[in-house]
Design an enzyme around this catalytic site. Structure first.
Site, PDB file in Angstrom:
ATOM      1  N   ASP A  38       0.870  -1.184   0.000  1.00 59.04           N
ATOM      2  CA  ASP A  38       0.000   0.000   0.000  1.00 59.04           C
ATOM      3  C   ASP A  38       0.904   1.230   0.000  1.00 59.04           C
ATOM      4  O   ASP A  38       1.018   1.947   0.993  1.00 59.04           O
ATOM      5  CB  ASP A  38      -0.898  -0.040   1.233  1.00 59.04           C
ATOM      6  CG  ASP A  38      -1.870   1.129   1.289  1.00 59.04           C
ATOM      7  OD1 ASP A  38      -1.968   1.872   0.286  1.00 59.04           O
ATOM      8  OD2 ASP A  38      -2.520   1.310   2.346  1.00 59.04           O
ATOM      9  N   SER A  39       1.532   1.473  -1.124  1.00 60.93           N
ATOM     10  CA  SER A  39       2.580   2.488  -1.214  1.00 60.93           C
ATOM     11  C   SER A  39       2.064   3.786  -1.809  1.00 60.93           C
ATOM     12  O   SER A  39       0.984   3.846  -2.395  1.00 60.93           O
ATOM     13  CB  SER A  39       3.724   1.975  -2.088  1.00 60.93           C
ATOM     14  OG  SER A  39       3.292   1.834  -3.424  1.00 60.93           O
TER      15      SER A  39
END
Length: 285
Positions: free
Chosen positions: A156-157
């Site tokens: 989840d960048s």
């Protein structure tokens, strides 16, 4: 005096959001962060000039990142989240009763703290869950050094600028592959294919060198301006993304059929039916 905040992600495309009330605007240890209220999108957080979160539509991204791989896997007990300091993906992961531990590795502790203060409903108590383990560290270093093996890894960048850039490299994906248990699934945030085609194409190219099945799925989050958001998909079990709707529905029922606002068994199946321009992009990788 009105204040408008501009998103600066795309070189030829700009969007401005009206900041009705600014709640936080400062440089953290790793990035520029602003939190403000907007009439249409609710409370919004931007990092380095890029929208990360809005309270009106956060459920789309968080549900699709968590539930698609977890229901595809069917028996994931250990989950790793790289990034995701707002706690939304963590919240959705923990809705799966079979998950015994969820490790969240976030490089910037201040993101967690600010989100707990300004977006408490996004994490919804997930940080207090006994299954949650928080590691404040560089995600690339963590996956390179860990001796743990995870059933699902969720990246989840931020987008591949600033501190998030290293999370789109072949070296990082190689370490993620090593940290996956047999039959595990890697899912990554891979931007908007309409405006960021090279990003998705490059990631899937790397996946194809490392995994037996490399693909993508999509969902539409209104505050991610520019079309559908793509999620990179990588696993060695080619059957996981083509499971029958009935099987996903049975797993959902077994998990308690908890309420969702975007994900459903039908959406799970539909998410992999890519528009032709995205499918051609992925298959050409």
């Amino acid at each position: 005096m009105e204040r408008w905040v501009e998103e600066t992600l795309h070189s030829g495309f700009r969007v401005r959001l009206k900041a009705d009330k600014v709640l936080f605007d400062s440089e953290t240890e790793h990035q520029q962060l602003i939190i403000f209220e907007n009439e249409d999108f609710g409370r919004v957080m931007m990092l380095d000039g890029i929208v990360q979160l809005s309270t009106r539509d956060e459920f789309v991204y968080h549900e699709m990142m968590a539930h698609v791989p977890l229901f595809a896997h069917g028996k994931a007990k250990k989950v790793l989240i790289i990034g995701g300091g707002d706690g939304g993906v963590l919240r959705e992961v923990l809705r799966h009763p079979e998950v015994k531990s969820a490790t969240l590795c976030e490089i910037d502790r201040s993101v967690i703290d600010l989100c707990l203060e300004h977006f408490p409903d996004v994490s919804g108590g997930a940080y207090d869950d006994k299954r949650t383990k928080v590691v404040i560290a560089d995600g690339t270093k963590f996956v390179h050094e860990t001796d743990q093996r995870f059933d699902v890894i969720l990246v989840d960048s931020t987008d591949p600028v600033g501190p998030g850039a290293v999370l789109f490299t072949k070296e990082f994906y190689t370490d993620c592959r090593r940290a996956l248990a047999s039959g595990g699934i890697l899912v990554t945030q891979n931007g908007l294919p309409f405006l960021q085609a090279p990003e998705l194409k490059q990631s899937v190219t790397y996946f194809r060198d490392l995994f037996d099945d490399a693909f993508a799925y999509v969902a539409t989050t209104p505050s991610y301006f520019g079309g559908s958001m793509s999620y990179g998909w990588a696993t060695d079990d080619k059957k996981l993304r083509t499971q029958k709707l009935a099987k996903i529905a049975r797993r959902y029922k077994k998990a308690g059929a908890f309420p969702t606002r975007y994900w459903s068994p039908e959406m799970q199946a539909a998410a992999f039916a890519l528009p032709t321009y995205i499918r051609e992009l992925v298959e050409a990788s």
